[in-house]
Write an enzyme that holds these catalytic residues in place. Structure first.
Site, mmCIF file in Angstrom:
data_model
loop_
_atom_site.group_PDB
_atom_site.id
_atom_site.type_symbol
_atom_site.label_atom_id
_atom_site.label_comp_id
_atom_site.label_asym_id
_atom_site.label_seq_id
_atom_site.Cartn_x
_atom_site.Cartn_y
_atom_site.Cartn_z
ATOM 1 N N HIS A 243 -2.945 1.369 6.900
ATOM 2 C CA HIS A 243 -3.084 1.437 5.446
ATOM 3 C C HIS A 243 -2.764 2.849 4.953
ATOM 4 O O HIS A 243 -3.073 3.845 5.623
ATOM 5 C CB HIS A 243 -4.519 1.053 5.074
ATOM 6 N N CYS B 252 0.814 -1.221 0.000
ATOM 7 C CA CYS B 252 0.000 0.000 0.000
ATOM 8 C C CYS B 252 0.848 1.271 0.000
ATOM 9 O O CYS B 252 0.446 2.288 -0.576
ATOM 10 C CB CYS B 252 -0.967 0.009 1.174
#
Length: 322
Positions: free
Chosen positions: A163, A87
């Site tokens: 994230h 990510c």
């Protein structure tokens, strides 16, 4: 999503992200950490091309706006994240490949990637990105030195996942680029006289407020034009103006040393980033073994071990990135 494979976790750090961009072959940009999102924080960093936001991942969280599924996807480079731990790289590449600014040079690798996969759908773009040897090698070169290997299957359901997503303006609208979604999230139009950073600020604040009181594990970084390049350009313009006038004004006499100091500061900062990366990659195992041996000989090892166990138990669940 596929197994993590040989993609490592990346620390949320402006030096790591800046060096990561250099490893991709891109130039003209760097990453700066933001300690606040209050009005005025961006004044010394302009132009700001995008924001990278790290947050605690919540499953089943509804998107904060409609997901783009129309013909805009032909112009917006959005790649579906198809592999764990990617990510960080996905967020910064999404910003770079959608950035249209003269300061930003993507370099041969990212330019070829964009040209090759622009006609693909989001999942195929994600597969193309994750199968790039250059990008994967650059990503993994940012890993911290691992002394001991742990079985990733031991992670429990209580582990916290983190994230990265990106925010940026594209064609007069604000988009959130999150590889775990099916497409870009449209946060609405940006008026011609409006600063896109004024539009994104309340969106990030609202997102932070979703979490329980006391949650502090957020990080915000800005993708900006290379600061040294900006200062050198300003210095060159100022020197040219001084030569044309045949004299230096009081303002020039103050501004020229200031710009030279800022250029020197950027050189020192980049050198510090390289030193920090060398320390991350250094193998400290021989030093640790020697230290443990000395502590054991002095009968200090077991008491320190018990204290370490107590501290570890108080820290709670582990943190992961998705």
């Amino acid at each position: 999503m596929e197994s993590a494979g040989d993609w490592c976790l990346i620390e949320s750090d402006p030096g790591v992200f800046t060096q990561l961009i250099r490893k991709f072959g891109a130039s003209g940009v760097q990453v700066e950490e933001l300690w606040t999102i209050e009005d005025g924080i961006f004044e010394t960093l302009r132009p700001v091309h995008g924001l990278i936001f790290l947050f605690k991942y919540l499953q089943h969280e509804e998107p904060a706006g409609p997901i783009v599924t129309d013909s805009r996807l032909d112009k917006i480079y959005f790649a579906k994240q198809v592999i764990n731990n990617a990510c960080a790289t996905q967020a910064v590449i999404s910003l770079l490949l959608n950035c249209d600014h003269p300061d930003v040079d993507l370099g041969p690798e990212l330019s070829s990637l964009k040209e090759f996969s622009m006609s693909f759908d989001a999942k195929m773009r994600g597969l193309t990105l994750s199968n790039s040897q250059t990008i994967r090698s650059a990503h993994n070169s940012m890993a911290q030195q691992t002394i001991f290997e742990f079985d990733p299957k031991t992670a429990s359901k209580d582990d916290e996942a983190y994230h990265f997503v990106g925010y940026m303006p594209i064609d007069g609208r604000l988009y959130e680029l999150d590889g775990l979604r099916e497409g870009p999230i449209d946060h609405g139009p940006i008026a011609p006289e409006q600063d896109w950073l004024d539009v994104v600020r309340p969106i990030i604040v609202r997102r932070i407020n979703v979490y329980t009181e006391g949650e502090i594990h957020f990080n915000l970084m800005a993708l900006v034009s290379d600061r040294k390049m900006i200062y050198e350009r300003q210095l060159q313009d100022l020197m040219a103006e001084s030569q044309m006038m045949g004299m230096e004004t009081d303002e020039m006499e103050n501004e020229i040393p200031r710009l030279r100091m800022l250029i020197e500061y950027e050189d020192v900062k980049m050198m510090k980033y390289k030193q920090e990366m060398a320390r991350r990659r250094h193998n400290y195992l021989p030093f640790i073994i020697t230290l443990l041996r000395i502590l054991a000989e002095e009968k200090k090892l077991l008491p320190l071990l018990e204290k370490a166990k107590e501290r570890a138990n108080k820290k709670g669940p582990k943190k992961q990135k998705v």
